[in-house]
Design a protein around this motif. Structure first.
Motif, PDB file in Angstrom:
ATOM      1  N   VAL A 134      55.618   0.005  57.614  1.00  0.00           N
ATOM      2  CA  VAL A 134      54.771   0.093  56.421  1.00  0.00           C
ATOM      3  C   VAL A 134      55.065   1.377  55.656  1.00  0.00           C
ATOM      4  O   VAL A 134      55.498   2.385  56.232  1.00  0.00           O
ATOM      5  CB  VAL A 134      53.273   0.019  56.785  1.00  0.00           C
ATOM      6  CG1 VAL A 134      52.945  -1.299  57.467  1.00  0.00           C
ATOM      7  CG2 VAL A 134      52.843   1.192  57.654  1.00  0.00           C
ATOM      8  N   THR A 136      53.670   4.309  52.564  1.00  0.00           N
ATOM      9  CA  THR A 136      52.492   5.157  52.424  1.00  0.00           C
ATOM     10  C   THR A 136      52.166   5.339  50.938  1.00  0.00           C
ATOM     11  O   THR A 136      52.731   4.661  50.086  1.00  0.00           O
ATOM     12  CB  THR A 136      52.744   6.542  53.055  1.00  0.00           C
ATOM     13  OG1 THR A 136      53.676   7.268  52.238  1.00  0.00           O
ATOM     14  CG2 THR A 136      53.300   6.406  54.469  1.00  0.00           C
ATOM     15  N   HIS A 159      50.943  -0.240  53.332  1.00  0.00           N
ATOM     16  CA  HIS A 159      49.707   0.427  53.724  1.00  0.00           C
ATOM     17  C   HIS A 159      48.776   0.314  52.522  1.00  0.00           C
ATOM     18  O   HIS A 159      49.050  -0.439  51.584  1.00  0.00           O
ATOM     19  CB  HIS A 159      50.021   1.885  54.069  1.00  0.00           C
ATOM     20  CG  HIS A 159      49.109   2.489  55.089  1.00  0.00           C
ATOM     21  ND1 HIS A 159      47.798   2.813  54.810  1.00  0.00           N
ATOM     22  CD2 HIS A 159      49.320   2.842  56.378  1.00  0.00           C
ATOM     23  CE1 HIS A 159      47.244   3.340  55.888  1.00  0.00           C
ATOM     24  NE2 HIS A 159      48.140   3.367  56.865  1.00  0.00           N
ATOM     25  N   ARG A 160      47.688   1.072  52.507  1.00  0.00           N
ATOM     26  CA  ARG A 160      46.767   0.981  51.371  1.00  0.00           C
ATOM     27  C   ARG A 160      47.476   1.359  50.063  1.00  0.00           C
ATOM     28  O   ARG A 160      48.404   2.174  50.047  1.00  0.00           O
ATOM     29  CB  ARG A 160      45.536   1.859  51.597  1.00  0.00           C
ATOM     30  CG  ARG A 160      45.831   3.339  51.810  1.00  0.00           C
ATOM     31  CD  ARG A 160      44.555   4.124  52.018  1.00  0.00           C
ATOM     32  NE  ARG A 160      44.877   5.541  52.215  1.00  0.00           N
ATOM     33  CZ  ARG A 160      44.010   6.527  52.042  1.00  0.00           C
ATOM     34  NH1 ARG A 160      42.774   6.261  51.679  1.00  0.00           N
ATOM     35  NH2 ARG A 160      44.373   7.775  52.259  1.00  0.00           N
ATOM     36  N   GLU A 198      40.030   3.857  59.112  1.00  0.00           N
ATOM     37  CA  GLU A 198      41.079   4.358  59.995  1.00  0.00           C
ATOM     38  C   GLU A 198      40.902   5.861  60.132  1.00  0.00           C
ATOM     39  O   GLU A 198      40.506   6.542  59.178  1.00  0.00           O
ATOM     40  CB  GLU A 198      42.468   4.050  59.423  1.00  0.00           C
ATOM     41  CG  GLU A 198      43.612   4.526  60.321  1.00  0.00           C
ATOM     42  CD  GLU A 198      44.983   4.076  59.828  1.00  0.00           C
ATOM     43  OE1 GLU A 198      45.940   4.151  60.623  1.00  0.00           O
ATOM     44  OE2 GLU A 198      45.093   3.665  58.656  1.00  0.00           O
ATOM     45  N   LEU A 219      45.398   6.345  63.455  1.00  0.00           N
ATOM     46  CA  LEU A 219      46.696   6.860  63.035  1.00  0.00           C
ATOM     47  C   LEU A 219      47.133   7.908  64.043  1.00  0.00           C
ATOM     48  O   LEU A 219      46.533   8.983  64.142  1.00  0.00           O
ATOM     49  CB  LEU A 219      46.595   7.456  61.635  1.00  0.00           C
ATOM     50  CG  LEU A 219      47.816   8.187  61.086  1.00  0.00           C
ATOM     51  CD1 LEU A 219      49.046   7.290  61.094  1.00  0.00           C
ATOM     52  CD2 LEU A 219      47.544   8.695  59.676  1.00  0.00           C
ATOM     53  N   GLU A 242      48.709   2.884  64.671  1.00  0.00           N
ATOM     54  CA  GLU A 242      49.725   3.223  63.676  1.00  0.00           C
ATOM     55  C   GLU A 242      50.392   4.543  64.052  1.00  0.00           C
ATOM     56  O   GLU A 242      49.710   5.557  64.246  1.00  0.00           O
ATOM     57  CB  GLU A 242      49.088   3.345  62.291  1.00  0.00           C
ATOM     58  CG  GLU A 242      50.045   3.823  61.212  1.00  0.00           C
ATOM     59  CD  GLU A 242      49.340   4.097  59.897  1.00  0.00           C
ATOM     60  OE1 GLU A 242      49.952   4.780  59.038  1.00  0.00           O
ATOM     61  OE2 GLU A 242      48.185   3.670  59.723  1.00  0.00           O
ATOM     62  N   SER A 244      53.051   7.629  63.031  1.00  0.00           N
ATOM     63  CA  SER A 244      53.656   8.246  61.852  1.00  0.00           C
ATOM     64  C   SER A 244      54.218   9.606  62.244  1.00  0.00           C
ATOM     65  O   SER A 244      53.871  10.168  63.283  1.00  0.00           O
ATOM     66  CB  SER A 244      52.628   8.406  60.732  1.00  0.00           C
ATOM     67  OG  SER A 244      51.694   9.421  61.044  1.00  0.00           O
ATOM     68  N   LEU A 262      51.872  -0.617  64.018  1.00  0.00           N
ATOM     69  CA  LEU A 262      52.461  -0.229  62.741  1.00  0.00           C
ATOM     70  C   LEU A 262      53.242   1.066  62.882  1.00  0.00           C
ATOM     71  O   LEU A 262      52.880   1.940  63.675  1.00  0.00           O
ATOM     72  CB  LEU A 262      51.373  -0.029  61.673  1.00  0.00           C
ATOM     73  CG  LEU A 262      50.364  -1.149  61.443  1.00  0.00           C
ATOM     74  CD1 LEU A 262      49.290  -0.690  60.469  1.00  0.00           C
ATOM     75  CD2 LEU A 262      51.067  -2.394  60.919  1.00  0.00           C
ATOM     76  N   SER A 264      54.390   3.865  60.080  1.00  0.00           N
ATOM     77  CA  SER A 264      54.330   4.225  58.663  1.00  0.00           C
ATOM     78  C   SER A 264      55.357   5.312  58.367  1.00  0.00           C
ATOM     79  O   SER A 264      55.505   6.280  59.111  1.00  0.00           O
ATOM     80  CB  SER A 264      52.931   4.684  58.275  1.00  0.00           C
ATOM     81  OG  SER A 264      52.501   5.784  59.059  1.00  0.00           O
TER      82      SER A 264
END
Length: 288
Positions: A134, A136, A159-160, A198, A219, A242, A244, A262, A264
């Protein structure tokens, strides 16, 4: 690849602004001076290197906004894998219009194809695992919608899209709120039932505290592979996980193997190199 296109109403303001920036106060001085008004030309958009295509709708809009008589025939669709030297599209019509729109069309096409190509490389690297790649919010101002579209063209997910479609409680939020518990509790009391929550955690202790408050996702920031593996065991399916933190195509497989849901990656949109694509003039065959 079944990739729904973005509505033209979203794309046209971006392309129009880019063309106006390029045309400035006097238009295309070079093409108007050098190319006869009635000259027609046939050109091809050619891949200078292999990759994944994205941004063709914006490129077509660039030509059509300059002159509706420019005809663009696509040989590939967004999301297609292309080889070096392969023709992506044919562009024919008034030569001045083609040359005027060329740079704007290529700027969008090369940039978005670069994002799609970079995304595809990471997606391929983790194909043996279930983790999704995903993007960012680290996007070029004004281009978020099309850059996130390019990630989808490369096989990734989004992502969002902004601050308004989900709650993501990060380290500074936690510090200012006074801890994970007050941050999550305030978020839960102030938001609607459809908004996901999240929370970012750096340690197992933070993760344990966060899980006790039942967030929708956690996250796992800048954790080692071993720490990620342990975190996935701790979560045990109670929340989306998630990972990252500076993840590359070479490190992504090990991260995916930990079982995270996920991965990210910010550089997909803020630092992916362009895919080199050119517009080549096709000299007419005089032998006919």
């Amino acid at each position: 690849m079944n990739l729904p296109p973005l509505p033209a109403i979203m794309l046209e303001p971006l392309v129009r602004a880019a063309l106006l920036e390029d045309l400035g106060r006097a238009g295309d001085l070079t093409s108007d001076a050098v190319v006869p008004r009635d000259h027609h030309a046939t050109t091809v958009l050619t891949a200078r290197q292999a990759g994944t295509v994205a941004g063709l709708d914006l490129a077509m809009l660039a030509f059509h906004l300059i002159d509706q008589n420019v005809d663009v025939k696509l040989h590939h669709a967004d999301g297609s894998k292309i080889a070096q030297g392969e023709f992506i599209a044919s562009v024919s019509g008034p030569a001045r219009a083609i040359l005027t729109a060329e740079r704007t069309a290529l700027n969008f096409l090369c940039h978005l194809s670069g994002i799609a190509t970079a995304t595809a490389s990471v997606v391929a690297a983790v194909r043996a695992h279930s983790a999704k790649i995903v993007c960012t919010r680290k996007t070029t101002p004004g281009l978020r919608a099309v850059e996130k579209y390019a990630v989808r063209a490369g096989g990734g997910s989004n992502h969002r899209f902004g601050l308004d479609d989900a709650i993501l409680i990060k380290d500074n939020h936690i510090a200012i709120a006074g801890g994970i518990r007050p941050a999550i509790e305030r978020a839960r009391t102030s938001t609607g039932h459809l908004v996901k929550i999240e929370v970012e955690v750096d340690t197992q202790a933070q993760l344990e505290e966060a899980l006790s408050l039942a967030p929708d996702a956690v996250l796992l920031d800048n954790m080692s592979v071993d720490e990620l593996r342990q975190a996935v065991v701790m979560v045990a399916g109670r929340a989306i996980t998630e990972a990252s933190g500076r993840i590359t195509p070479s490190t992504a497989p090990a991260v995916a193997a930990t079982g995270v849901d996920l991965i990210s990656i910010g550089w997909l949109t803020h630092s992916a190199p362009i895919l080199d694509i050119g517009l080549d003039y096709r000299v007419p065959d005089r032998r006919a």
